[in-house]
Design an enzyme around this catalytic site. Structure first.
Site, PDB file in Angstrom:
ATOM      1  N   GLU A 105       0.898  -1.280   0.050  1.00  0.00           N
ATOM      2  CA  GLU A 105      -0.103  -0.027   0.048  1.00  0.00           C
ATOM      3  C   GLU A 105       0.750   1.065   0.098  1.00  0.00           C
ATOM      4  O   GLU A 105       0.623   2.203  -0.686  1.00  0.00           O
ATOM      5  CB  GLU A 105      -0.950  -0.047   1.265  1.00  0.00           C
ATOM      6  CG  GLU A 105      -2.129   0.854   1.312  1.00  0.00           C
ATOM      7  CD  GLU A 105      -1.873   2.266   1.441  1.00  0.00           C
ATOM      8  OE1 GLU A 105      -2.586   3.239   1.537  1.00  0.00           O
ATOM      9  OE2 GLU A 105      -0.551   2.286   2.397  1.00  0.00           O
ATOM     10  N   HIS A 122       4.362   8.447   9.267  1.00  0.00           N
ATOM     11  CA  HIS A 122       5.513   8.268   8.316  1.00  0.00           C
ATOM     12  C   HIS A 122       6.636   9.150   8.678  1.00  0.00           C
ATOM     13  O   HIS A 122       7.323   9.671   8.012  1.00  0.00           O
ATOM     14  CB  HIS A 122       4.958   8.863   6.858  1.00  0.00           C
ATOM     15  CG  HIS A 122       3.855   8.098   6.058  1.00  0.00           C
ATOM     16  ND1 HIS A 122       3.557   8.391   4.809  1.00  0.00           N
ATOM     17  CD2 HIS A 122       3.272   7.031   6.457  1.00  0.00           C
ATOM     18  CE1 HIS A 122       2.805   7.439   4.541  1.00  0.00           C
ATOM     19  NE2 HIS A 122       2.352   6.588   5.546  1.00  0.00           N
TER      20      HIS A 122
END
Length: 374
Positions: free
Chosen positions: A143, A347
């Site tokens: 993903e 992230h």
């Protein structure tokens, strides 16, 4: 009904399994075994035949246990891969109620929080004999590398009227009902090499690229559209006129006409600037993922909103700025919205998620299943 300690333990276990995108070969069989042990039928596709994917996607089916007729088949999806740096994650549960990494890696709550909540929901359904319709759990690879795993899914393996991607960086109880189209551009600028002491004998690809970018409309283009130069690499030494530069860029938009116009503009600027300066531009354009918009009155959205309200959560609907596996599965004709998971600063090495968010998320999945089964 949610077992908070079991849920936390599952999450902590999952984030400590290395699974950077493209390297899902360790976590995938662990997850497969986990779902099989819970009594689900687990099938794999052939996604790992693609060299950029480390394992196959898992399609896990929990059969219906309800005697009611006309209960919709639904699905939930989460991804097993993480961004880098995600090796040897050391999760820490702190006194502020949040889970962090040790600061040297991401935590991986994107999207192992979704996975943990799914596993806990199945545990609760099983141990309490809660009646439900058929539910599929689509656990994807790749993903984080541009939805590449979801793009390899075989739609014929999915049997659902609608479903939910458990993967939004929104508070639990918030539902993402729309996302933009993303287009990626890879441009190769070709010049002519020469020694730096005789620059007129060469054509600098770096100079061409710089001038093209300086002419280009970038950033916030309009209310619907953004554009960005993400990578710029080329050249070999300071004493050589670079004859090749590669530029990677993107545009994303909630409006098809606007994104088509922006992509055409970027391509045209690269090509005409290169031609004017004696070089050449080769522009490759690819649709990374399609946009979607699900209305608030659609049943898939209504179940999400009503489940949130039943738990005392906001029930807000929002439009996202990025894609998810739901962006791909929507193209299969299976209406899909994205559920807020509650993770923050994803992230980055500052990523965190509240323990309470994990509990709320598992509760919302169970509430959706309950409402659909009614």
């Amino acid at each position: 009904m949610v077992n908070s300690q079991r849920l936390l333990n599952t999450f902590l276990e999952l984030v400590q399994i290395n699974s950077e995108t493209g390297h899902e070969e360790v976590i995938q069989p662990i997850l497969k075994q986990r779902f099989e042990d819970l009594g689900l039928e687990v099938k794999e596709d052939n996604a790992s035949e693609k060299e950029w994917l480390g394992a196959n996607n898992l399609i896990c089916t929990l059969p219906s246990t309800t005697t009611k007729k006309d209960v919709s088949n639904i699905y939930f999806t989460s991804h097993m891969d993480t961004v880098v740096p995600g090796i040897d994650v050391k999760p820490q549960v702190k006194d502020d109620g949040y889970i962090y990494s040790d600061g040297t890696t991401v935590l991986g709550s994107d999207d192992k929080a979704g996975l943990a909540a799914i596993i806990e929901a199945i545990e609760v359904l099983k141990e309490n004999n809660i009646p439900h319709g058929q539910i599929q759990f689509v656990i994807t690879v790749g993903e984080e590398s541009g939805l590449k795993g979801a793009k390899e899914l075989d739609p014929s393996m999915l049997d659902a009227q609608f479903g939910y991607a458990v993967d939004a960086s929104q508070p639990v109880g918030t539902t993402v009902v729309g996302a933009p189209t993303q287009m990626v551009l890879k441009t190769t600028i070709l010049g002519k090499t020469a020694h730096a002491s005789t620059p007129n004998e060469g054509i600098s690809a770096i100079n061409i690229a710089a001038k093209a970018i300086s002419k280009m409309s970038l950033g916030q283009i309009d209310d619907y559209t953004t554009a960005n130069i993400g990578k710029f690499h080329g050249g070999s030494a300071t004493n050589i006129v670079a004859d090749e530069v590669i530029i990677e860029a993107e545009a994303r938009s909630h409006n098809d006409e606007s994104i088509d116009k922006q992509v055409a503009h970027m391509k045209e600027v690269f090509e005409t600037t290169a031609q004017e300066l004696g070089g050449q531009a080769k522009v490759e354009i690819e649709k990374s993922y399609p946009g979607f918009k699900i209305e608030d009155d659609n049943q898939v959205t209504q179940y999400a909103i009503n489940s949130a309200h039943a738990l005392g959560l906001s029930g807000n609907t929002v439009i996202a700025g990025g894609g998810s596996d739901g962006s791909i599965i929507n193209t299969f004709g299976i209406p899909t919205v994205i559920l807020g998971v509650g993770y923050e600063h994803i992230h980055t090495t500052s990523e965190r998620i509240a323990v309470e968010s994990l509990n709320q998320l598992a509760q919302q999945l169970l509430k959706i299943i309950e409402l659909v089964s009614e």
